[in-house]
Design a protein around this motif. Structure first.
Motif, PDB file in Angstrom:
ATOM      1  N   ALA A   1       0.815  -1.211   0.000  1.00 46.38           N
ATOM      2  CA  ALA A   1       0.000   0.000   0.000  1.00 46.38           C
ATOM      3  C   ALA A   1       0.852   1.266   0.000  1.00 46.38           C
ATOM      4  N   GLY A   2       2.175   1.099   0.127  1.00 50.37           N
ATOM      5  CA  GLY A   2       3.072   2.250   0.119  1.00 50.37           C
ATOM      6  C   GLY A   2       3.227   2.913   1.471  1.00 50.37           C
ATOM      7  N   ASP A   3       2.940   2.175   2.552  1.00 52.46           N
ATOM      8  CA  ASP A   3       2.910   2.774   3.884  1.00 52.46           C
ATOM      9  C   ASP A   3       4.181   2.548   4.699  1.00 52.46           C
ATOM     10  N   LEU A   4       5.200   1.963   4.118  1.00 46.44           N
ATOM     11  CA  LEU A   4       6.425   1.712   4.879  1.00 46.44           C
ATOM     12  C   LEU A   4       7.406   2.872   4.714  1.00 46.44           C
ATOM     13  N   SER A   5       8.119   3.150   5.785  1.00 49.90           N
ATOM     14  CA  SER A   5       9.159   4.176   5.745  1.00 49.90           C
ATOM     15  C   SER A   5      10.420   3.600   5.108  1.00 49.90           C
ATOM     16  N   PRO A   6      11.336   4.460   4.657  1.00 53.87           N
ATOM     17  CA  PRO A   6      12.610   3.945   4.142  1.00 53.87           C
ATOM     18  C   PRO A   6      13.333   3.045   5.142  1.00 53.87           C
ATOM     19  N   GLU A   7      13.278   3.391   6.427  1.00 52.66           N
ATOM     20  CA  GLU A   7      13.923   2.555   7.440  1.00 52.66           C
ATOM     21  C   GLU A   7      13.295   1.161   7.490  1.00 52.66           C
ATOM     22  N   GLU A   8      11.973   1.093   7.384  1.00 51.51           N
ATOM     23  CA  GLU A   8      11.290  -0.204   7.408  1.00 51.51           C
ATOM     24  C   GLU A   8      11.619  -1.029   6.166  1.00 51.51           C
ATOM     25  N   ILE A   9      11.683  -0.380   5.011  1.00 49.14           N
ATOM     26  CA  ILE A   9      12.040  -1.083   3.785  1.00 49.14           C
ATOM     27  C   ILE A   9      13.450  -1.655   3.906  1.00 49.14           C
ATOM     28  N   ARG A  10      14.374  -0.860   4.410  1.00 48.73           N
ATOM     29  CA  ARG A  10      15.755  -1.329   4.545  1.00 48.73           C
ATOM     30  C   ARG A  10      15.844  -2.472   5.557  1.00 48.73           C
TER      31      ARG A  10
ATOM     32  N   ILE B   1       2.576 -12.347  -5.998  1.00 45.79           N
ATOM     33  CA  ILE B   1       3.088 -11.379  -5.028  1.00 45.79           C
ATOM     34  C   ILE B   1       4.244 -10.587  -5.627  1.00 45.79           C
ATOM     35  N   MET B   2       5.007 -11.192  -6.515  1.00 49.59           N
ATOM     36  CA  MET B   2       6.094 -10.459  -7.172  1.00 49.59           C
ATOM     37  C   MET B   2       5.551  -9.354  -8.079  1.00 49.59           C
ATOM     38  N   ARG B   3       4.516  -9.670  -8.836  1.00 50.10           N
ATOM     39  CA  ARG B   3       3.919  -8.637  -9.697  1.00 50.10           C
ATOM     40  C   ARG B   3       3.355  -7.495  -8.859  1.00 50.10           C
ATOM     41  N   THR B   4       2.684  -7.840  -7.768  1.00 54.57           N
ATOM     42  CA  THR B   4       2.141  -6.811  -6.875  1.00 54.57           C
ATOM     43  C   THR B   4       3.259  -5.970  -6.287  1.00 54.57           C
ATOM     44  N   ARG B   5       4.346  -6.621  -5.922  1.00 57.75           N
ATOM     45  CA  ARG B   5       5.465  -5.902  -5.302  1.00 57.75           C
ATOM     46  C   ARG B   5       6.132  -4.956  -6.289  1.00 57.75           C
ATOM     47  N   ILE B   6       6.328  -5.407  -7.507  1.00 60.96           N
ATOM     48  CA  ILE B   6       6.936  -4.539  -8.523  1.00 60.96           C
ATOM     49  C   ILE B   6       6.090  -3.279  -8.706  1.00 60.96           C
ATOM     50  N   GLN B   7       4.790  -3.450  -8.843  1.00 58.56           N
ATOM     51  CA  GLN B   7       3.896  -2.297  -9.018  1.00 58.56           C
ATOM     52  C   GLN B   7       3.967  -1.367  -7.815  1.00 58.56           C
ATOM     53  N   ALA B   8       4.015  -1.958  -6.602  1.00 56.41           N
ATOM     54  CA  ALA B   8       4.050  -1.142  -5.390  1.00 56.41           C
ATOM     55  C   ALA B   8       5.343  -0.340  -5.296  1.00 56.41           C
ATOM     56  N   PHE B   9       6.469  -0.983  -5.601  1.00 54.84           N
ATOM     57  CA  PHE B   9       7.750  -0.284  -5.499  1.00 54.84           C
ATOM     58  C   PHE B   9       7.848   0.801  -6.572  1.00 54.84           C
ATOM     59  N   GLU B  10       7.390   0.515  -7.774  1.00 61.13           N
ATOM     60  CA  GLU B  10       7.472   1.522  -8.829  1.00 61.13           C
ATOM     61  C   GLU B  10       6.551   2.703  -8.550  1.00 61.13           C
TER      62      GLU B  10
ATOM     63  N   ILE C   1      13.906   4.215  -4.658  1.00 58.89           N
ATOM     64  CA  ILE C   1      14.700   3.028  -4.966  1.00 58.89           C
ATOM     65  C   ILE C   1      14.816   2.920  -6.490  1.00 58.89           C
ATOM     66  N   ASP C   2      16.032   2.891  -6.991  1.00 57.83           N
ATOM     67  CA  ASP C   2      16.251   2.796  -8.436  1.00 57.83           C
ATOM     68  C   ASP C   2      15.574   1.549  -8.990  1.00 57.83           C
ATOM     69  N   SER C   3      14.893   1.705 -10.107  1.00 57.10           N
ATOM     70  CA  SER C   3      14.149   0.600 -10.707  1.00 57.10           C
ATOM     71  C   SER C   3      15.044  -0.583 -11.056  1.00 57.10           C
ATOM     72  N   GLU C   4      16.323  -0.327 -11.314  1.00 58.38           N
ATOM     73  CA  GLU C   4      17.253  -1.418 -11.612  1.00 58.38           C
ATOM     74  C   GLU C   4      17.346  -2.396 -10.445  1.00 58.38           C
ATOM     75  N   GLY C   5      17.096  -1.898  -9.233  1.00 59.43           N
ATOM     76  CA  GLY C   5      17.188  -2.750  -8.055  1.00 59.43           C
ATOM     77  C   GLY C   5      16.054  -3.747  -7.926  1.00 59.43           C
ATOM     78  N   LEU C   6      15.034  -3.625  -8.766  1.00 64.73           N
ATOM     79  CA  LEU C   6      13.860  -4.496  -8.674  1.00 64.73           C
ATOM     80  C   LEU C   6      13.978  -5.742  -9.542  1.00 64.73           C
ATOM     81  N   GLN C   7      15.143  -5.963 -10.129  1.00 58.48           N
ATOM     82  CA  GLN C   7      15.274  -7.065 -11.081  1.00 58.48           C
ATOM     83  C   GLN C   7      15.046  -8.424 -10.427  1.00 58.48           C
ATOM     84  N   TYR C   8      15.378  -8.550  -9.141  1.00 62.92           N
ATOM     85  CA  TYR C   8      15.113  -9.830  -8.468  1.00 62.92           C
ATOM     86  C   TYR C   8      13.638 -10.187  -8.568  1.00 62.92           C
TER      87      TYR C   8
END
Length: 227
Positions: A32-41, A150-159, A165-172
């Motif tokens: 949902a986009g509700d995490l802080s950068p610290e939580e993502i890291r 879940i991967m497709r959902t995650r890609i959309q959420a991160f983008e 976060i640079d899009s190149e980092g989402l290749q996994y």
């Protein structure tokens, strides 16, 4: 009485439908986009402890497979994560995700900061693959039935939400969409073939449930640390 193959498959698929970690509050907040950068890291760092053990658990499964055909089929999972050359593979791609999010490669590789609950969950999965039957170990991998979604959902959420976060980092995540579909397509027929008795079918379902619970516990630990 044992289930028919169709009923058995239905029961297997029902486990991640009800218990897979896409339903965990932490993942719901992430998407949902509700995490802080610290939580993502924190999630990236702790999840890396799981990622780096995937080829280890697959090597344990590989050692239990009795035919060359099965071993040839399974070994690509190790190559997927370790790569066949330096600088390749899923572990390398996760390190690049960490770097894109502002974590150093050394911090990820050191293992410092990995939460005790995360270590316990990962050890539980590795030990299932070490001590369980081939049927139980392969059945536990069937969380991959839900991995592409879940991967497709995650890609959309991160983008959409985590553009820092640079899009190149989402290749996994992008690679796992196709890899997860292929892997589950290989593992499911094995489980359906190997589990002939009621006891075997129940043990396969229990192993998959155990794996879902471990993934949930891993996120519990990360979520509590965020609080």
């Amino acid at each position: 009485m044992n289930w028919t193959p169709a009923e058995f498959e239905k029961r297997l698929r029902a486990v991640p439908e009800e218990r897979y970690h896409h339903l965990h509050p932490f993942n719901v907040r992430m998407h949902a986009g509700d995490l802080s950068p610290e939580e993502i890291r924190r999630w990236i760092l702790n999840r890396f402890h799981y990622q780096r053990h995937i080829p280890i658990k697959d090597a344990l499964i590989l050692s239990k497979l009795e035919t060359s055909e099965l071993r040839r089929m399974w070994i690509h999972r190790i190559h997927d994560h370790d790569g066949t050359e330096p600088g390749e593979g899923g572990i390398e791609r996760w390190l690049r995700l960490g770097e894109a999010a502002g974590l150093s490669r050394d911090a990820l590789l050191s293992g410092e900061g990995v939460l005790p609950g995360v270590r316990l969950a990962v050890d539980g999965y590795v030990n299932l693959c070490r001590l369980g039957t081939p049927l139980e170990a392969v059945a536990a991998s069937l969380t991959e039935l839900f991995a592409p979604d879940i991967m497709r959902t995650r890609i959309q959420a991160f983008e959409r939400h985590y553009t820092w976060i640079d899009s190149e980092g989402l290749q996994y995540f992008r690679n796992r969409v196709t890899q997860g579909r292929r892997d589950s397509g290989e593992a499911l027929p094995l489980v359906l073939e190997w589990a002939r008795t009621e006891e075997q079918q129940e043990s396969a379902v229990a192993a998959l449930r155990f794996k879902c619970d471990l993934l949930w516990s891993l996120l519990d630990a990360i979520d509590r640390a965020s609080e």
